[in-house]
Design a protein around this motif. Structure first.
Motif, mmCIF file in Angstrom:
data_model
loop_
_atom_site.group_PDB
_atom_site.id
_atom_site.type_symbol
_atom_site.label_atom_id
_atom_site.label_comp_id
_atom_site.label_asym_id
_atom_site.label_seq_id
_atom_site.Cartn_x
_atom_site.Cartn_y
_atom_site.Cartn_z
ATOM 1 N N GLU A 111 0.851 -1.090 0.068
ATOM 2 C CA GLU A 111 0.145 0.021 -0.030
ATOM 3 C C GLU A 111 1.008 1.269 0.150
ATOM 4 O OE1 GLU A 111 -3.465 0.382 -0.371
ATOM 5 O OE2 GLU A 111 -3.497 -1.934 -0.575
ATOM 6 N N ARG A 112 0.417 2.287 -0.744
ATOM 7 C CA ARG A 112 1.467 3.235 -1.194
ATOM 8 C C ARG A 112 1.569 4.135 0.336
ATOM 9 N NH1 ARG A 112 1.806 5.710 -5.323
ATOM 10 N NH2 ARG A 112 2.819 7.618 -5.304
ATOM 11 N N ASP A 113 0.573 4.139 1.224
ATOM 12 C CA ASP A 113 0.790 4.900 2.401
ATOM 13 C C ASP A 113 1.819 4.153 3.479
ATOM 14 O OD1 ASP A 113 -1.113 2.765 3.223
ATOM 15 O OD2 ASP A 113 -2.411 4.089 4.072
ATOM 16 N N THR A 114 2.013 2.972 3.273
ATOM 17 C CA THR A 114 3.037 2.293 3.958
ATOM 18 C C THR A 114 4.425 2.865 3.569
ATOM 19 O OG1 THR A 114 3.168 0.245 2.758
ATOM 20 C CG2 THR A 114 1.542 0.324 4.496
ATOM 21 N N LEU A 115 4.697 3.161 2.468
ATOM 22 C CA LEU A 115 5.917 3.558 1.685
ATOM 23 C C LEU A 115 6.469 4.965 2.196
ATOM 24 C CD1 LEU A 115 5.316 2.478 -1.880
ATOM 25 C CD2 LEU A 115 6.428 1.114 -0.301
ATOM 26 N N PRO A 116 7.817 5.149 2.457
ATOM 27 C CA PRO A 116 8.314 6.408 2.733
ATOM 28 C C PRO A 116 7.950 7.434 1.829
ATOM 29 C CG PRO A 116 10.102 4.902 2.053
ATOM 30 C CD PRO A 116 8.776 4.178 1.847
ATOM 31 N N SER A 117 7.878 8.681 2.442
ATOM 32 C CA SER A 117 7.777 9.864 1.363
ATOM 33 C C SER A 117 9.042 10.112 0.812
ATOM 34 C CB SER A 117 7.252 11.207 2.450
ATOM 35 O OG SER A 117 6.338 10.852 2.744
ATOM 36 N N LEU A 118 9.019 10.697 -0.396
ATOM 37 C CA LEU A 118 10.097 10.776 -1.457
ATOM 38 C C LEU A 118 10.701 12.163 -1.352
ATOM 39 C CD1 LEU A 118 9.258 8.467 -4.556
ATOM 40 C CD2 LEU A 118 10.861 8.108 -2.506
ATOM 41 N N PRO A 119 11.722 12.654 -1.390
ATOM 42 C CA PRO A 119 12.343 14.204 -1.551
ATOM 43 C C PRO A 119 11.410 14.699 -3.012
ATOM 44 C CG PRO A 119 14.113 12.622 -1.451
ATOM 45 C CD PRO A 119 12.815 11.647 -1.647
ATOM 46 N N ASP A 120 11.410 16.043 -3.110
ATOM 47 C CA ASP A 120 10.824 16.818 -4.354
ATOM 48 C C ASP A 120 11.359 16.228 -5.587
ATOM 49 O OD1 ASP A 120 9.158 18.060 -2.484
ATOM 50 O OD2 ASP A 120 10.553 19.764 -2.578
ATOM 51 N N ASP A 121 12.513 15.714 -5.736
ATOM 52 C CA ASP A 121 12.832 15.331 -7.037
ATOM 53 C C ASP A 121 13.115 13.983 -7.225
ATOM 54 O OD1 ASP A 121 14.982 14.987 -5.029
ATOM 55 O OD2 ASP A 121 16.564 15.754 -6.318
ATOM 56 N N GLU A 122 12.456 13.055 -6.478
ATOM 57 C CA GLU A 122 12.142 11.773 -6.689
ATOM 58 C C GLU A 122 10.864 11.317 -6.697
ATOM 59 O OE1 GLU A 122 14.632 9.146 -3.954
ATOM 60 O OE2 GLU A 122 16.229 10.681 -3.863
ATOM 61 N N TYR A 123 10.745 10.212 -7.597
ATOM 62 C CA TYR A 123 9.412 9.465 -8.012
ATOM 63 C C TYR A 123 9.374 8.203 -7.945
ATOM 64 C CZ TYR A 123 9.554 14.531 -9.678
ATOM 65 O OH TYR A 123 9.622 16.018 -9.769
ATOM 66 N N TYR A 124 7.944 7.680 -7.702
ATOM 67 C CA TYR A 124 7.681 6.431 -7.669
ATOM 68 C C TYR A 124 7.497 6.114 -9.050
ATOM 69 C CZ TYR A 124 7.667 5.700 -2.803
ATOM 70 O OH TYR A 124 7.939 5.318 -1.353
ATOM 71 N N HIS A 125 8.083 5.082 -9.744
ATOM 72 C CA HIS A 125 7.843 4.882 -11.344
ATOM 73 C C HIS A 125 6.472 4.573 -11.551
ATOM 74 C CE1 HIS A 125 11.981 2.928 -11.982
ATOM 75 N NE2 HIS A 125 12.208 4.108 -11.664
ATOM 76 N N ALA A 126 5.664 4.260 -10.747
ATOM 77 C CA ALA A 126 4.056 4.007 -11.120
ATOM 78 C C ALA A 126 3.399 5.532 -11.028
ATOM 79 C CB ALA A 126 3.363 3.212 -9.810
ATOM 80 N N ASP A 127 3.808 6.431 -10.578
ATOM 81 C CA ASP A 127 3.500 7.768 -10.591
ATOM 82 C C ASP A 127 3.619 8.400 -11.984
ATOM 83 O OD1 ASP A 127 2.440 7.691 -8.070
ATOM 84 O OD2 ASP A 127 4.126 8.955 -7.214
ATOM 85 N N LEU A 128 4.919 8.042 -12.637
ATOM 86 C CA LEU A 128 5.046 8.634 -13.883
ATOM 87 C C LEU A 128 4.355 8.028 -15.198
ATOM 88 C CD1 LEU A 128 8.859 8.810 -13.189
ATOM 89 C CD2 LEU A 128 7.239 10.435 -13.208
ATOM 90 N N ILE A 129 3.909 6.951 -15.060
ATOM 91 C CA ILE A 129 3.473 6.190 -16.004
ATOM 92 C C ILE A 129 1.844 6.692 -16.303
ATOM 93 C CG2 ILE A 129 2.369 3.791 -16.773
ATOM 94 C CD1 ILE A 129 4.656 2.298 -15.318
ATOM 95 N N GLY A 130 1.775 7.069 -17.816
ATOM 96 C CA GLY A 130 0.456 7.601 -18.053
ATOM 97 C C GLY A 130 0.430 9.079 -18.053
ATOM 98 N N LEU A 131 1.734 10.051 -17.703
ATOM 99 C CA LEU A 131 1.887 11.233 -17.547
ATOM 100 C C LEU A 131 1.898 11.616 -19.231
ATOM 101 C CD1 LEU A 131 4.055 11.957 -14.740
ATOM 102 C CD2 LEU A 131 1.734 12.258 -14.919
ATOM 103 N N THR A 132 1.537 12.958 -19.512
ATOM 104 C CA THR A 132 1.533 13.115 -20.718
ATOM 105 C C THR A 132 2.757 14.148 -20.635
ATOM 106 O OG1 THR A 132 -0.735 13.840 -21.007
ATOM 107 C CG2 THR A 132 0.558 14.952 -22.507
ATOM 108 N N VAL A 133 3.762 14.114 -21.806
ATOM 109 C CA VAL A 133 4.981 14.409 -22.027
ATOM 110 C C VAL A 133 4.778 15.702 -22.992
ATOM 111 C CG1 VAL A 133 7.340 13.972 -22.753
ATOM 112 C CG2 VAL A 133 6.047 12.348 -21.682
ATOM 113 N N LEU A 134 5.164 16.898 -22.618
ATOM 114 C CA LEU A 134 5.150 18.145 -23.636
ATOM 115 C C LEU A 134 6.397 18.390 -23.807
ATOM 116 C CD1 LEU A 134 2.442 20.040 -21.764
ATOM 117 C CD2 LEU A 134 2.047 18.594 -23.647
ATOM 118 N N ASP A 135 6.952 19.160 -24.968
ATOM 119 C CA ASP A 135 8.478 19.857 -24.969
ATOM 120 C C ASP A 135 8.251 21.027 -24.547
ATOM 121 O OD1 ASP A 135 7.276 21.435 -26.950
ATOM 122 O OD2 ASP A 135 7.861 20.581 -28.673
#
Length: 169
Positions: free
Chosen positions: A84-108
């Motif tokens: 469960e996500r809420d059991t995982l540690p919080s990440l610093p501002d410049d780090e992300y869980y891979h699952a959070d990046l999947i599905g994001l729109t990429v713009l130039d």
């Protein structure tokens, strides 16, 4: 970004004959996988109460409550483990869980849509965003570095990319 679970490891089969399992941990601190128990299967139908017993080559040996013998442990081979996500540690501002990046729109940097993140890969030299879009003949692997991806805005579901010249042609 709607799933409340994050993949943290996988069961690689039996270890010995007394019901221990081989565990592959995908955590930044590999031994922390046991701290996130109970873990669940990908479909969420099974729960695993995991205790690590020792480090072994390429992972850990562990005991799962209710698994008593080699046959039961072997039957779990290939099961991915989610926490469960809420059991995982919080990440610093410049780090992300891979699952959070999947599905994001990429713009130039000019606001032109390049595609969407389909997967996050790491082959040892750093993370790569697999970007797929309707104007692309094939998926593009964008190095996930500060120079190439200066902005990740999870709240608005987008990434601003400054890709190397020619990458998206």
């Amino acid at each position: 970004m709607t799933d409340t679970r994050i993949i943290v490891g996988a069961i690689a089969g039996a270890y010995g004959v007394h019901g221990e399992v081989r565990i592959k941990s995908f955590c930044a601190e590999p031994e922390a996988i046991a701290d996130y128990a109970p873990l669940t299967s990908e479909d969420g139908t099974r729960t695993f109460d995991l205790t690590l017993t020792r480090a072994i080559k390429n992972g850990f040996a562990g005991q799962i409550k209710g698994i008593e013998n080699k046959e039961e442990a072997d039957a779990l081979k290939g099961v991915t483990l989610f926490a469960e996500r809420d059991t995982l540690p919080s990440l610093p501002d410049d780090e992300y869980y891979h699952a959070d990046l999947i599905g994001l729109t990429v713009l130039d940097t000019g606001g032109t849509e390049l595609g969407q993140v389909r997967n996050v890969l790491n082959h040892g030299a750093g993370d790569l965003l697999e970007v797929h879009g309707p104007n692309l003949k094939a998926s593009v692997l964008l190095p996930f570095t500060m120079a190439n991806v200066p902005t990740v805005d999870l709240a608005s579901g987008r990434i601003i990319a400054d890709p190397p010249e020619g990458l998206f042609e």
